[in-house]
Design a protein around this motif. Sequence first.
Motif, PDB file in Angstrom:
ATOM      1  N   UNK A 164      50.082  47.555  54.873  1.00  0.00           N
ATOM      2  CA  UNK A 164      50.434  48.188  53.427  1.00  0.00           C
ATOM      3  C   UNK A 164      49.122  47.973  52.560  1.00  0.00           C
ATOM      4  N   UNK A 165      48.246  48.621  53.273  1.00  0.00           N
ATOM      5  CA  UNK A 165      46.918  48.477  52.389  1.00  0.00           C
ATOM      6  C   UNK A 165      46.877  49.582  51.305  1.00  0.00           C
ATOM      7  N   UNK A 166      45.903  49.212  50.404  1.00  0.00           N
ATOM      8  CA  UNK A 166      45.565  50.388  49.132  1.00  0.00           C
ATOM      9  C   UNK A 166      44.330  50.752  49.400  1.00  0.00           C
ATOM     10  N   UNK A 167      44.211  52.177  49.349  1.00  0.00           N
ATOM     11  CA  UNK A 167      43.193  52.919  49.519  1.00  0.00           C
ATOM     12  C   UNK A 167      42.414  53.401  48.362  1.00  0.00           C
ATOM     13  N   UNK A 168      43.214  53.073  47.022  1.00  0.00           N
ATOM     14  CA  UNK A 168      42.804  53.655  46.012  1.00  0.00           C
ATOM     15  C   UNK A 168      41.487  53.043  45.369  1.00  0.00           C
ATOM     16  N   UNK A 169      40.604  53.419  44.597  1.00  0.00           N
ATOM     17  CA  UNK A 169      39.484  53.158  43.930  1.00  0.00           C
ATOM     18  C   UNK A 169      39.773  52.627  42.857  1.00  0.00           C
ATOM     19  N   UNK A 170      39.234  51.430  42.044  1.00  0.00           N
ATOM     20  CA  UNK A 170      38.063  50.828  43.058  1.00  0.00           C
ATOM     21  C   UNK A 170      38.696  49.940  43.778  1.00  0.00           C
TER      22      UNK A 170
ATOM     23  N   UNK B 217      38.291  61.449  48.033  1.00  0.00           N
ATOM     24  CA  UNK B 217      37.728  60.207  48.934  1.00  0.00           C
ATOM     25  C   UNK B 217      38.701  58.788  48.803  1.00  0.00           C
ATOM     26  N   UNK B 218      38.175  58.043  48.782  1.00  0.00           N
ATOM     27  CA  UNK B 218      38.896  56.692  49.144  1.00  0.00           C
ATOM     28  C   UNK B 218      37.869  55.561  48.927  1.00  0.00           C
ATOM     29  N   UNK B 219      38.593  54.337  48.607  1.00  0.00           N
ATOM     30  CA  UNK B 219      37.843  52.887  48.741  1.00  0.00           C
ATOM     31  C   UNK B 219      38.423  52.070  49.658  1.00  0.00           C
ATOM     32  N   UNK B 220      37.944  51.407  50.542  1.00  0.00           N
ATOM     33  CA  UNK B 220      38.475  50.563  51.531  1.00  0.00           C
ATOM     34  C   UNK B 220      38.966  49.123  50.658  1.00  0.00           C
ATOM     35  N   UNK B 221      39.973  48.597  51.041  1.00  0.00           N
ATOM     36  CA  UNK B 221      40.164  47.258  50.635  1.00  0.00           C
ATOM     37  C   UNK B 221      39.166  46.140  50.703  1.00  0.00           C
TER      38      UNK B 221
ATOM     39  N   UNK C 133      40.441  46.900  46.070  1.00  0.00           N
ATOM     40  CA  UNK C 133      41.129  45.671  45.742  1.00  0.00           C
ATOM     41  C   UNK C 133      41.721  44.838  46.727  1.00  0.00           C
ATOM     42  N   UNK C 134      42.496  43.850  46.451  1.00  0.00           N
ATOM     43  CA  UNK C 134      43.135  42.976  47.502  1.00  0.00           C
ATOM     44  C   UNK C 134      44.522  43.610  47.812  1.00  0.00           C
ATOM     45  N   UNK C 135      44.828  44.578  47.317  1.00  0.00           N
ATOM     46  CA  UNK C 135      45.879  45.436  47.323  1.00  0.00           C
ATOM     47  C   UNK C 135      47.305  44.783  46.577  1.00  0.00           C
ATOM     48  N   UNK C 136      46.939  43.664  46.078  1.00  0.00           N
ATOM     49  CA  UNK C 136      48.438  42.942  45.208  1.00  0.00           C
ATOM     50  C   UNK C 136      48.816  43.767  44.185  1.00  0.00           C
TER      51      UNK C 136
ATOM     52  N   UNK D  33      50.657  42.221  55.381  1.00  0.00           N
ATOM     53  CA  UNK D  33      50.626  43.208  54.417  1.00  0.00           C
ATOM     54  C   UNK D  33      49.349  44.082  54.214  1.00  0.00           C
ATOM     55  N   UNK D  34      48.254  43.061  54.276  1.00  0.00           N
ATOM     56  CA  UNK D  34      46.915  43.669  54.176  1.00  0.00           C
ATOM     57  C   UNK D  34      46.691  44.624  55.066  1.00  0.00           C
ATOM     58  N   UNK D  35      47.126  44.463  56.502  1.00  0.00           N
ATOM     59  CA  UNK D  35      47.090  45.137  57.518  1.00  0.00           C
ATOM     60  C   UNK D  35      48.018  46.662  57.533  1.00  0.00           C
TER      61      UNK D  35
END
Length: 235
Positions: free
Chosen positions: A98-104, A45-49, A106-109, A94-96
């Motif tokens: 180039x997002x990170x869907x990894x868990x936990x 699965x995944x985690x949303x930013x 995060x803000x993607x930085x 970048x948030x829009x």
Amino acid sequence: MKSEWIILLRLLALQWLIVLCVSKDFDFYYFVQQWPGSYCNTKHSCCYPKSGKPAEDFGIHGLWPNYKDGSYPSNCDRTSSFEESEISDMTTKLHTDWPSLACPSSDGLRFLEHEWLKHGTCSESILNQHNYFQAALDLKRKSNLLRVLKNAGITPSDSKSYSLGNIKEAVTEGLGYAPYIECNVDASGNHQLYQVYSCVDTSASNFIECPVLPHGRRCGSEIKFPSFSGMHEEL
């Protein structure tokens, strides 16, 4: 004796400089875009930013320098650092895109920092940090993969399967060059459209024919293109 040591140190410094320069040389980029529905539709699965659920659109995974022999440079400048202030004018974009869907969640930085340090520093002589991320955003806008696929009648669906050949043909027509399609496997064992690799010249401006194909996970002849709009994250 002292002069011999000086000569030796100079030779070592020159050798290090040559290695450093060679490590920063490369032949082309892989520009990799990821489908969020396929990233999330697996056993992991995944985690949303923290900024919220991304739109149902391809997200950037990376802009990666590569060599024509299939290898690639990485972590080319270990003295470099990721400076958030360098990309402050494009943080929202970048948030829009180039997002990170990894868990936990995060803000993607941290994800962006990883991409810069591992891949971006290998093109630092061509693109500084700001221009590196801007180039990736520009390539995403220029390619517009979701529109390209929709124009060919290929839309996200939880019930349909699509021909891998038709997907490749649509992207080739839209970008002018053939992509490499990477698949993953959903919880039911179906292959699904996961990542699209496009090749880009060393200026990070123009799509080109791929000099060599990546070693991504291959697809079956029929693959899923799962919807993301109704999907829920792993809590």
